[in-house]
Design an enzyme around this catalytic site. Structure first.
Site, short mmCIF file in Angstrom:
data_model
loop_
_atom_site.label_atom_id
_atom_site.label_comp_id
_atom_site.label_asym_id
_atom_site.label_seq_id
_atom_site.Cartn_x
_atom_site.Cartn_y
_atom_site.Cartn_z
N GLU A 18 -2.29 -32.50 14.69
CA GLU A 18 -2.01 -33.93 14.68
C GLU A 18 -0.63 -34.20 14.10
OE1 GLU A 18 -5.34 -35.48 12.40
OE2 GLU A 18 -4.05 -35.62 10.65
N THR A 49 -1.78 -39.77 14.33
CA THR A 49 -2.48 -40.48 13.26
C THR A 49 -1.96 -41.92 13.14
OG1 THR A 49 -0.93 -39.76 11.57
CG2 THR A 49 -2.84 -38.35 11.96
N HIS A 94 -5.25 -42.23 16.89
CA HIS A 94 -6.29 -42.59 15.92
C HIS A 94 -6.32 -44.12 15.83
CE1 HIS A 94 -6.23 -38.48 13.69
NE2 HIS A 94 -6.33 -38.36 14.99
N ARG A 124 -12.69 -45.56 10.37
CA ARG A 124 -12.70 -46.80 9.59
C ARG A 124 -11.37 -47.03 8.89
NH1 ARG A 124 -15.63 -47.29 3.95
NH2 ARG A 124 -13.67 -46.19 3.49
N GLY A 125 -10.78 -45.92 8.37
CA GLY A 125 -9.58 -46.07 7.53
C GLY A 125 -9.99 -46.25 6.09
N ASP A 126 -9.00 -46.09 5.20
CA ASP A 126 -9.25 -46.26 3.76
C ASP A 126 -8.74 -47.60 3.29
OD1 ASP A 126 -10.51 -43.84 3.04
OD2 ASP A 126 -8.59 -42.80 3.34
N ALA A 144 -16.75 -47.32 11.28
CA ALA A 144 -16.26 -46.69 12.51
C ALA A 144 -17.28 -46.83 13.64
CB ALA A 144 -15.95 -45.22 12.25
N LYS A 199 -22.81 -42.97 14.74
CA LYS A 199 -21.56 -42.99 15.53
C LYS A 199 -21.78 -42.27 16.87
CE LYS A 199 -18.81 -41.47 11.96
NZ LYS A 199 -17.60 -41.25 11.12
#
Ligand SMILES: Cc1cc2nc3c(=O)[nH]c(=O)nc-3n(C[C@H](O)[C@H](O)[C@H](O)COP(=O)(O)OP(=O)(O)OC[C@H]3O[C@@H](n4cnc5c(N)ncnc54)[C@H](O)[C@@H]3O)c2cc1C
Length: 317
Positions: A18, A49, A94, A124-126, A144, A199
């Site tokens: 990535e 990303t 992403h 989802r991400g942080d 997500a 998911k």
């Protein structure tokens, strides 16, 4: 082509990695030159990303606070188009829940579909550094699994508003994240696997794991995932340690353990150069074992620095 097709057609373990979109001001040329050497190993797909903009609040003499963007990276769509055109590989952007409304997500998916992207990794991400916990956008997704649901609905031609004209069916293959050492917010592995299954039940077709340094953790994770009734491919994520700082940063940031045998070797190192040698050698041994276990693909977290990954791939592929 879909990731699931690449995996199904593969005669042996594939190579993938990535890239991190460069910070604003840097050029596409540098990004492409950075990854060029890795093309020798024929990656069928390259992930791109996504990073939320970072802000600081600057205080003015009159007491007012100004929100200033400190880190901004150029658009996913442009980077995906550039990689696909230049290398004829599939780009896997992403997509995050964090920072996006459902409407913005729909627009991003329309653009990605338009340029011929066939796969997305739904995350989802942080929380941003300035916030302690993940807060969804008012019109956004909390998990997500909800993002997977939205993408799968578009694959069925179902857009947010029934009135959307010419709402063609997209055909995205959706991947999601999995955590061999458990996601840090999940109270237990059982809990985390329940939502990993959600998911997949909602339409995710493959899983890419968080980095790990002990293959046993990956093998045990795969067993537990299968016991939970999830049958999709699980691609292991590999990150070679390259600096002294990462020895403590990686466990702190990604909530993972380094095995004793690795930390014992790293502790003997005096320079970043020595750490890098140990990190590369460790990753080579990890990868060789994973390849002999017939994993579908190795997925390298390169952080856009190709040299360590190149040395590993040269030994493994
Ligand atoms: C392969 C990979 C690639 C990544 N790429 C990026 C990237 O490009 N950009 C970026 O910012 N981050 C990236 N990340 C990091 C990721 O965004 C974070 O780890 C994030 O904290 C969780 O994302 P997720 O998609 O796993 O979340 P989710 O699957 O939504 O899970 C988040 C947490 O909520 C729990 N959960 C899920 N559903 C529910 C529910 N319905 N009710 C209660 N709890 C629930 C889960 O158990 C977990 O603890 C990546 C991670 C991996 C493994």
């Amino acid at each position: 082509m879909k990731i699931t097709e690449h995996l199904a057609n593969a005669k042996s373990t594939l190579f993938s990695f990535e890239i991190l979109p460069p910070l604003k001001g840097q050029s596409l040329k540098e990004l492409l030159e950075g990854i060029e050497p890795l093309m020798e190993f024929n990656p069928p797909f390259v992930d791109v990303t996504y990073h939320r903009e970072e802000f600081i609040y600057k205080k003015h003499p009159n007491g007012l606070l100004e929100k200033v963007s400190t880190k901004k990276r150029p658009g996913t769509v442009g980077i995906c188009a550039a990689i696909m055109n230049r290398y004829h590989v599939d780009a896997v952007p992403h997509l995050l829940c964090g920072g996006f409304s459902k409407e913005e997500t729909e627009n991003a998916l329309i653009d990605l579909n338009f340029i011929g992207v066939d796969n997305v990794l739904a995350l989802r991400g942080d929380a941003p550094k300035t916030e302690g916990r993940f807060i969804p956008e008012p019109e956004g997704h909390s998990y997500a699994s909800e993002l997977v649901e939205q993408i799968v609905r578009m694959n069925k031609g179902r857009y947010l508003h029934e009135e959307t004209e010419n709402s063609f069916h997209t055909d995205f293959c959706v991947g999601v994240a999995g955590y061999p050492e458990k996601h840090f917010e999940a109270p237990s592995m059982k809990f985390d696997l329940k939502y990993l299954k959600e998911k997949v039940d909602k339409g995710a077709e493959y899983i890419v794991t968080q980095m790990f340094f002990d293959n046993q953790k990956y093998f045990e994770f795969v067993d537990k995932v299968r016991e939970a009734g999830i049958t999709v491919p699980i691609i292991p994520g590999i990150k070679p340690i390259t600096t002294i700082g990462q020895i403590t940063m990686l466990p702190r940031t990604f909530f993972l353990d380094l095995p004793d045998a690795l930390t014992d070797e790293l502790e003997k190192c005096k320079t970043n150069g020595e750490v890098k040698e140990v990190g590369i050698e460790w990753a080579i041994q990890q990868c060789k074992e994973l390849v002999s276990a017939n994993v579908p693909s190795l997925h390298f977290y390169t952080m856009s620095k190709a040299d360590a990954t190149y040395k590993i791939a040269k030994e493994v592929f």
